[in-house]
Structure formats: structure tokens, C-alpha cells
Design an enzyme around this catalytic site. Structure first.
Site, short mmCIF file in Angstrom:
data_model
loop_
_atom_site.label_atom_id
_atom_site.label_comp_id
_atom_site.label_asym_id
_atom_site.label_seq_id
_atom_site.Cartn_x
_atom_site.Cartn_y
_atom_site.Cartn_z
N GLY A 1 8.28 -49.62 4.55
CA GLY A 1 9.33 -50.60 4.31
C GLY A 1 9.50 -51.50 5.52
O GLY A 1 9.04 -51.17 6.62
N CYS B 1 4.55 -44.52 7.19
CA CYS B 1 5.06 -45.62 8.01
C CYS B 1 6.59 -45.53 8.14
O CYS B 1 7.09 -44.65 8.83
CB CYS B 1 4.61 -46.96 7.43
N TYR B 2 7.37 -46.37 7.46
CA TYR B 2 8.83 -46.25 7.53
C TYR B 2 9.26 -44.86 7.08
O TYR B 2 10.22 -44.30 7.62
CB TYR B 2 9.48 -47.32 6.65
N HIS C 1 -1.11 -46.55 6.88
CA HIS C 1 -1.09 -46.64 5.41
C HIS C 1 -2.40 -46.09 4.83
O HIS C 1 -3.43 -46.78 4.84
CB HIS C 1 -0.90 -48.09 4.96
N GLU D 1 -3.00 -45.67 1.71
CA GLU D 1 -3.19 -46.19 0.36
C GLU D 1 -4.01 -47.47 0.30
O GLU D 1 -4.50 -47.84 -0.77
CB GLU D 1 -1.83 -46.41 -0.32
N ASP E 1 -0.81 -57.66 -22.79
CA ASP E 1 0.36 -56.81 -22.60
C ASP E 1 1.17 -56.63 -23.88
O ASP E 1 1.44 -55.50 -24.30
CB ASP E 1 1.26 -57.38 -21.50
N LYS F 1 -2.10 -53.65 -15.01
CA LYS F 1 -2.91 -54.29 -16.04
C LYS F 1 -4.14 -53.47 -16.42
O LYS F 1 -4.45 -53.33 -17.61
CB LYS F 1 -3.34 -55.68 -15.57
#
Length: 518
Positions: free
Chosen positions: A55, A82-83, A175, A177, A233, A374
Site C-alpha cells: 500500500g 511490503c506495507y 513484491h 507477485e 463479459d 478477463k
């Protein structure tokens, strides 16, 4: 739904959705909730593990986002990123302060403890104890909380990873990810499999089965209406709800006059002939274009189109009689770009299908795709048996061609951009590149330029071609199309679309640009 999966508390990182994606790619369900979610709600979901996202805030400032201190006493493994690492440290008795030197970008992580999170984490041709990671922070740990020990460090961060194995608490300053951390997936797998003992049981088939059951339980014997656009969608959402409640569903397709070439015919044929779903078609193009007259501001266009759509939809829905539910094909990227529902992130642009409905409509929302990306929607559509020509159709914005015309929207300009857009799609398909790119389309620019045609001077409009590659639309890069393809597109547009004498190619990425120009 989260039971036996991973719960992610969002503190506002732009990477939060990427954490969920990485976990889901390993067939483990991940759900994102706001950082302020009550402890009893977390316990009711029964997660096997909890991740605290990154964050933009600093934990030591006033009103910094926080979570319940008792979260760490549940006996559930927690990973702070992180945060999330700094918050865990702060709440459990450690000290966090501003770093002497901020650390952004790639860094060499020296692994001091190669167990737990760092088991098997090494890079080929590098030191056994070193791996590349992606840093993005201006604060650092000064004092560890009681019970924690360090696991790794960088040149700039003496403490880059910590753990308390007795309480199953772990934290990373970097991070894992993002793609810039090459072994990040291994680190996440070590957490979700080795520490949380999750099983790879979440698939699109299981999602389909559970969601159909949930829709049936929610809607019961009531009737529902679907706001249909004809895109991937809303088509998948309609097919999914139709699988659950059959003819209790009616789809309304409003032609706002801002559609792609022959779009209305394609949608009608798809739903009535192939999917056998109840469809009502409303041609409201004239009233939409009237409302857009002399409007040039992008957000004003979006709001006007959204309001007019709701007004038209409300009028047509009333004709159906007793309807209790509204189905929408809202995806998570739509939500996160429109309103901050998970964590304290910023609004990018307004999406017309996000944020609810006028209270007077008294319809309950059914948004079965709201937590999906998506590519996951396409996998779900495949499970539903939808053909590839529907599933792989490029995304198309709710406001349609109105936001691909920079400036006022008129019938003449719509005709120009519609013809140019059709040529782009035809040539991308002809080159065999359609499924390799995320979106490819034309944008009509508010400029005229001098040209020469048939030895005569012209002063006509210019078109920009936008073609990007992406996985889920959250980030995107401009597509490196072959010169020969660009040449054909340019020649065809200038020769076939009367009123255009110049074609340019957009080479901006998202971020800092967005995919759509408006």
C-alpha cells in the site's frame, strides 16, 4: 467461497489483484477484501492463509490503514507484503521508520535462511544465496517484533524478510507477485502449499458449479434481466445465469448508436439463434446521439451515456413486468478503476456499469463475474460451451465509439471511426494476430492535416491506431505489429475511408497511459 483458500486484505496496492491472480493460477481460490474487514467476517470465511497487501501509506502516520491486532492470534498463517510487512511489525511491537535511502526497482536479495518461504528459491548462474526481487518502498524495519527472526536482506534493507514460525507469521519487504521478481511464484507456492497446506482444487469448473448453485439460491423462482452489450463479459454473465435459471432470464440489448460495425446484427444472431436466450432489442441510437450533441469532455460523455442507458433500460425493464434482479457482466478491473471498494486506491475513470443503480429501480444486482479477470472469464465461457469467436472478441468499452472520438460525437464522425475500426480488425485477423493482442482499434483525433490525393491538396481528419498486448487489462504494452501489417492498415484506411488522410500509431503503455484514449 473462501473456505480452504487464501484471503487477501487490500491496503491499496496496485498489485493486490496480481496477488490474487498468481494464487488462482495455482488453482487455489483467493478472495480480496478491504483491510478494515471485521475479524468475525474473516473467521467465518475459514481461510487457510491470509496475505496483507502492499500500500502507499506509512504505518507510523496518522490514520494509516490498519487491521485488527488479533488477526495474528487466529492460528492462521499470515504473509505480509511490503506495507503488510511494516504493518505486521508495527502492530506486534517492532519499529518502522523512514529509510535513509528509498528502494525502487530490482534488487539483489541475499537469502540468509533457505527454509520455509525461500525453499528452492535460487537463480541459475548466480550465487546459491542470491535472487532478484522487486522493491518499492521508502520505509524499513528498524527493530524486529518479539519472536521474529530475519530471513533475508539487500544492500539497502538490512531486514528484507522475517518470520515467526511459532505463530506462522511471515513477511517480505519486496513484491513476489510481480514478474520482476523471477522466483516470486516459488515463494508464493511455498506459502500457499508448504505453510498453508492449500490444495489445488479451485478450477473454472468448480467456480461454475458453485456459482450456478449460488445464483439459484439467490434468485429462486424470481425473474432477472441482463444488461447486455454483446461483449465477452456480458455474454458470459448471461450464459452463466441462464445456465442457473433458464427462461427466468431476459436479456435487454440497447443499441446506443455507438457500436462497432454490424454489431447489433451479430448480437441478435448470437443470442437468439445460437444461445437460445430470451432477447429484447431496443434501438435508442437517436436519443443517445441527441444527448451527446456538443459534448466534448470524456467524463461527461461517460456520465451522459451511463444515465441515458439506465433511463432506457429502466423504461424497457418495466415492460417485462415483475423483475427482481439485474445481471451485469462487471469484472474486477472495472471495479478497481471506478471506485475504491477493496482498499484506498485511486479512481482512474468511471465505468458505466459500476456503482449500483438508482434506488427507484428497486432491482437487486447479480454480478457473478465481479471477482474475475478477463482471462478467467474466457475460461469460464469455455466451460459454458461458448464458441471461440465470442470468447476471444476484443474488449469494447461501455461508452462505445464515443470515447474513441476525441471531441464531439456526430453521425459523420461515428461513420469515419467505425469504418476505420473495422479495417483494423479485419487486417489484424487476416495477419493471424487477433488472439495475440488484447485490443486493436482506431481513434478519431480532433486534428486535421494537409495531404495530397490525386495531385490535389487535402485537409482532412487523422486516425490513431491503438494496439496493445495484455493479460487482464490492468497493465498493457503497445503491440509491435509487423511493418507490413501497419502499411496495409494505413493504406486501406486512407483509400477507403473518405475524410481521413493520415494514420498514426500509438506507442504508449499502460501505465502511464490508459488503453482507451478517453
Amino acid at each position: 467461497m473462501i473456505s480452504h483458500g487464501i484471503l487477501i486484505l487490500d491496503f491499496g496496492s496496485q498489485y493486490t489483484q496480481l496477488i490474487a491472480r498468481r494464487i488462482r493460477e495455482r488453482q487455489v481460490y483467493a478472495e480480496i477484501l478491504p483491510y478494515y474487514t471485521a475479524l468475525d467476517q474473516i473467521k467465518r470465511r475459514g481461510p487457510k492463509g491470509i496475505i496483507l497487501s502492499g500500500g502507499p501509506a506509512s504505518v507510523y502516520v496518522k490514520n494509516a490503514p490498519s487491521c485488527d491486532r488479533q488477526l495474528f492470534d487466529l492460528g492462521i498463517p499470515v504473509l505480509g507484503i511490503c506495507y503488510g510487512m511494516q504493518l505486521m511489525t508495527h502492530l506486534l511491537g517492532g519499529t518502522v521508520s523512514k529509510a535513509a535511502k528509498r528502494e525502487y526497482g530490482k534488487a539483489a536479495l541475499i537469502v540468509d535462511d533457505e527454509t520455509d518461504l525461500f525453499k528452492g528459491v535460487t537463480l541459475p548462474n548466480q550465487s546459491q544465496h542470491s535472487t532478484l526481487v522487486w522493491m518499492s518502498h521508502g520505509d524499513q524495519i528498524q527493530k524486529l517484533p518479539p519472536g521474529f527472526v530475519p530471513m533475508a536482506h539487500t544492500e539497502n534493507s538490512p531486514v528484507a524478510a522475517i518470520k515467526d514460525t511459532k505463530r506462522n507469521l511471515y513477511a517480505l519487504q519486496f513484491h513476489p507477485e510481480v514478474a520482476h521478481t523471477p522466483n516470486g511464484n516459488q515463494i508464493l507456492e511455498n506459502f500457499i502449499y508448504g505453510i498453508c497446506n492449500c490444495a489445488s482444487t479451485w478450477t473454472m469448473f468448480s467456480f461454475l458449479t458453485q456459482t450456478v448453485r449460488a445464483i439459484q439460491g439467490t434468485v429462486g423462482t424470481s425473474r432477472a434481466v441482463c444488461a447486455l452489450s454483446g461483449g465477452v463479459d456480458s455474454t458470459v454473465a448471461a450464459a452463466l445465469v441462464h445456465r442457473a435459471i433458464g427462461d427466468q432470464l431476459t436479456c435487454l440489448f440497447v443499441n446506443n448508436g455507438l457500436l462497432r460495425e454490424n454489431e447489433e446484427d451479430r448480437v441478435i444472431e448470437t443470442f437468439r439463434k445460437h444461445l437460445k436466450i430470451n432477447l429484447r432489442y431496443i434501438d435508442a441510437s437517436s436519443q443517445f446521439l441527441k444527448k451527446l450533441r456538443e459534448i466534448t469532455d470524456p467524463e461527461s460523455k461517460r456520465r451522459i451515456i451511463g444515465r441515458e442507458f439506465i433511463r432506457t433500460f429502466e423504461s424497457e425493464a418495466k415492460k417485462l413486468g415483475n423483475i427482481e434482479y439485474l445481471v451485469q457482466g462487471t469484472l474486477y478491473p472495472d471495479v478497481i478503476e471506478s471506485i475504491s471498494v477493496k482498499g484506498p486506491s485511486a479512481t482512474i475513470k468511471t465505468h458505466h456499469n459500476v456503482g449500483g443503480l438508482p434506488k427507484r429501480m428497486k432491482l437487486k444486482l447479480v454480478e457473478p463475474l465481479r471477482e474475475l479477470f478477463k482471462d478467467e472469464v474466457r475460461l469460464l465461457g469455455r466451460e459454458l460451451g461458448l464458441p471461440d469467436d465470442i470468447l476471444w472478441r476484443h474488449p469494447f468499452p461501455g461508452p462505445g465509439l464515443a470515447i474513441r472520438i476525441l471531441g464531439e460525437v456526430t453521425r459523420k464522425q461515428l461513420a469515419l471511426v467505425r469504418q476505420a475500426d473495422a479495417i483494423v480488425e479485419e487486417e489484424i485477423k487476416s495477419a493471424g494476430l487477433y488472439r495475440q493482442v488484447w485490443q486493436a482499434f482506431a481513434v478519431l483525433l480532433p486534428v486535421k492535416s494537409v495531404g495530397v490525393m490525386g495531385d490535389e491538396r487535402t485537409y482532412q481528419d487523422a486516425v490513431a491506431i491503438r494496439c496493445v498486448t495484455s493479460l487482464d487489462g490492468m497493465t498493457a504494452d503497445w503491440a509491435r505489429l509487423p511493418d507490413a501489417v501497419l502499411e496495409i492498415i494505413s493504406n486501406r484506411i486512407i483509400n477507403e475511408v473518405k475524410g481521413i488522410n493520415r494514420v498514426v500509431y500509438d506507442i504508449s503503455s499502460k501505465p502511464p497511459s490508459t488503453i482507451e484514449w478517453e
